[in-house]
Design a protein around this motif. Sequence first.
Motif, PDB file in Angstrom:
ATOM      1  N   THR A 176      75.498  12.078   6.503  1.00  9.46           N
ATOM      2  CA  THR A 176      74.332  13.268   6.346  1.00  9.46           C
ATOM      3  C   THR A 176      75.338  14.363   6.361  1.00  9.46           C
ATOM      4  O   THR A 176      75.058  15.497   6.509  1.00  9.46           O
ATOM      5  CB  THR A 176      73.220  13.463   7.124  1.00  9.46           C
TER       6      THR A 176
ATOM      7  N   ARG B  23      77.884  14.912   4.698  1.00  9.28           N
ATOM      8  CA  ARG B  23      77.178  15.949   3.283  1.00  9.28           C
ATOM      9  C   ARG B  23      77.043  17.495   3.787  1.00  9.28           C
ATOM     10  O   ARG B  23      77.673  18.409   2.972  1.00  9.28           O
ATOM     11  CB  ARG B  23      76.883  15.367   2.597  1.00  9.28           C
ATOM     12  N   ALA B  24      76.638  17.224   4.765  1.00  7.25           N
ATOM     13  CA  ALA B  24      75.869  19.440   5.514  1.00  7.25           C
ATOM     14  C   ALA B  24      77.379  20.449   5.431  1.00  7.25           C
ATOM     15  O   ALA B  24      77.656  21.337   4.796  1.00  7.25           O
ATOM     16  CB  ALA B  24      75.219  18.820   6.495  1.00  7.25           C
TER      17      ALA B  24
ATOM     18  N   GLU C 115      80.121  20.044   4.240  1.00 10.28           N
ATOM     19  CA  GLU C 115      81.165  19.769   3.614  1.00 10.28           C
ATOM     20  C   GLU C 115      80.371  20.754   2.146  1.00 10.28           C
ATOM     21  O   GLU C 115      81.026  22.433   1.446  1.00 10.28           O
ATOM     22  CB  GLU C 115      81.356  18.613   2.526  1.00 10.28           C
ATOM     23  N   GLU C 116      78.830  21.268   2.404  1.00 11.48           N
ATOM     24  CA  GLU C 116      77.867  21.736   1.538  1.00 11.48           C
ATOM     25  C   GLU C 116      78.095  23.258   2.118  1.00 11.48           C
ATOM     26  O   GLU C 116      77.634  24.178   1.593  1.00 11.48           O
ATOM     27  CB  GLU C 116      76.742  21.268   1.220  1.00 11.48           C
ATOM     28  N   SER C 117      78.192  23.824   3.616  1.00 15.71           N
ATOM     29  CA  SER C 117      78.898  24.551   4.162  1.00 15.71           C
ATOM     30  C   SER C 117      79.755  25.644   4.551  1.00 15.71           C
ATOM     31  O   SER C 117      80.164  26.425   4.545  1.00 15.71           O
ATOM     32  CB  SER C 117      78.178  24.589   5.717  1.00 15.71           C
ATOM     33  N   GLY C 118      80.567  24.599   3.411  1.00 17.53           N
ATOM     34  CA  GLY C 118      82.404  24.973   3.314  1.00 17.53           C
ATOM     35  C   GLY C 118      83.388  24.713   4.073  1.00 17.53           C
ATOM     36  O   GLY C 118      84.687  25.237   3.839  1.00 17.53           O
TER      37      GLY C 118
ATOM     38  N   HIS D  64      87.220  19.191   3.555  1.00 18.26           N
ATOM     39  CA  HIS D  64      87.343  17.460   3.762  1.00 18.26           C
ATOM     40  C   HIS D  64      87.786  17.082   4.946  1.00 18.26           C
ATOM     41  O   HIS D  64      88.366  16.262   5.892  1.00 18.26           O
ATOM     42  CB  HIS D  64      87.266  16.863   2.193  1.00 18.26           C
TER      43      HIS D  64
END
Length: 405
Positions: free
Chosen positions: A171, A174-175, A177-180, A183
Amino acid sequence: IDGRPTDITWGPNWDDDLGGGPDHLADDPVLKKMNDQVRLEYEQAFLFYLPRICEHCLNPSSGALYKRIEDGIVLVDQDRCRGWRMCVTGCPYKKVYFNHQTGKAEKCTLCYPRIEAGQPTVCSETCVGRLRYLGVILYDPDKVGEAAATPDEKDLYEAQLSCFLDPDDPTVARAAEESGIPHDWITAARRSPVRALITDYRVALPLHPEYRTMPMVWYVPPLSPVVESLTATGHDGEDPAKLFAAIDALRIPLDYLAHLFTAGDPAPVEAALCRLAAMRAHMRRINLGDPRDPAIARSVGLDERGIEDMYRLLALAKYEDRYVIPTSYTGTVPPDSVDGGCSLDGDGGPGMYDAGLPGMDSFHAPPVPETVAAGDGLRGRVNLLNWDGRGLPRGLFPRRRESER
């Protein structure tokens, strides 16, 4: 040495090593909290080095200081700085300096051009003891303010730990990576030696968390020569049971370390020291070929693999294990800046030690010639690194022009 009072007035590394003797030690704010637990006598003295740099706090003091979004490095905004020196007095760690030549505040930049290029800071790479580690820690910025406002100072250590995120949590990854966050930064956080020492092994602790700035330079507390002390009393200094019991009687008092690292709570400090002692006892059995005792690791909340991993990180870590730094994902790295040395180490820096400046060969700085170029009231100042604090050498303050008199 013979018990008679000794008035020591000078010596090598006077400020760091000797501290001026009992008269000045009585003003130590940590000792004041400990009443009579430490005798201010030279034969009872203890010493350990505590290298202090800017803590690059999660909650830095206000003013022209700001925390970079991309890597968390705290810098001074030179455009916003007006030279009022409020950030100098506001920093509880006293790691913001005023440059009299530029009229601006300056501080450790964590060698950010090197960090952006994936290289460690100059002070880390040149540490002969290989004692400095650099890595990524993911944290929740929304929790920082709440953690800093924790009512009880002794709870601040755990409160700051609660701000850190687990990069192995799907979780969280994923959060992020979603915030920019790229990886490779998440991967670096998983391999981070700093995260391991802070959250996995719990042997690294923050410096003065009671300042509520949420410091991000953490320290492994010193395990003073407890083995030799036990051996001198006729006990087996390597017996784990006796070793753990002796931590309460360290020459460096446990409460002193607690007031440094955990706002006076001795439990986290004692737990860290016990883990270090357990690591010593466990690895000694392996090196001597003695039978392993899993109970040693279990007694400090680890298993045998965990305690050996901690040993490899603290004692045998290679370059790529001590410094896990991903390259920058924003901005560019200026050419010729990666190997330029410490940002505070050149002409025009806070100490203003220009090459050939008068007084560099003498601690007592001679007067600087009172020559000030027209329209330049910041030139011709004394070198503050050489001034001994006595008197007002010419050049300490800007010379007033005839029109101002």
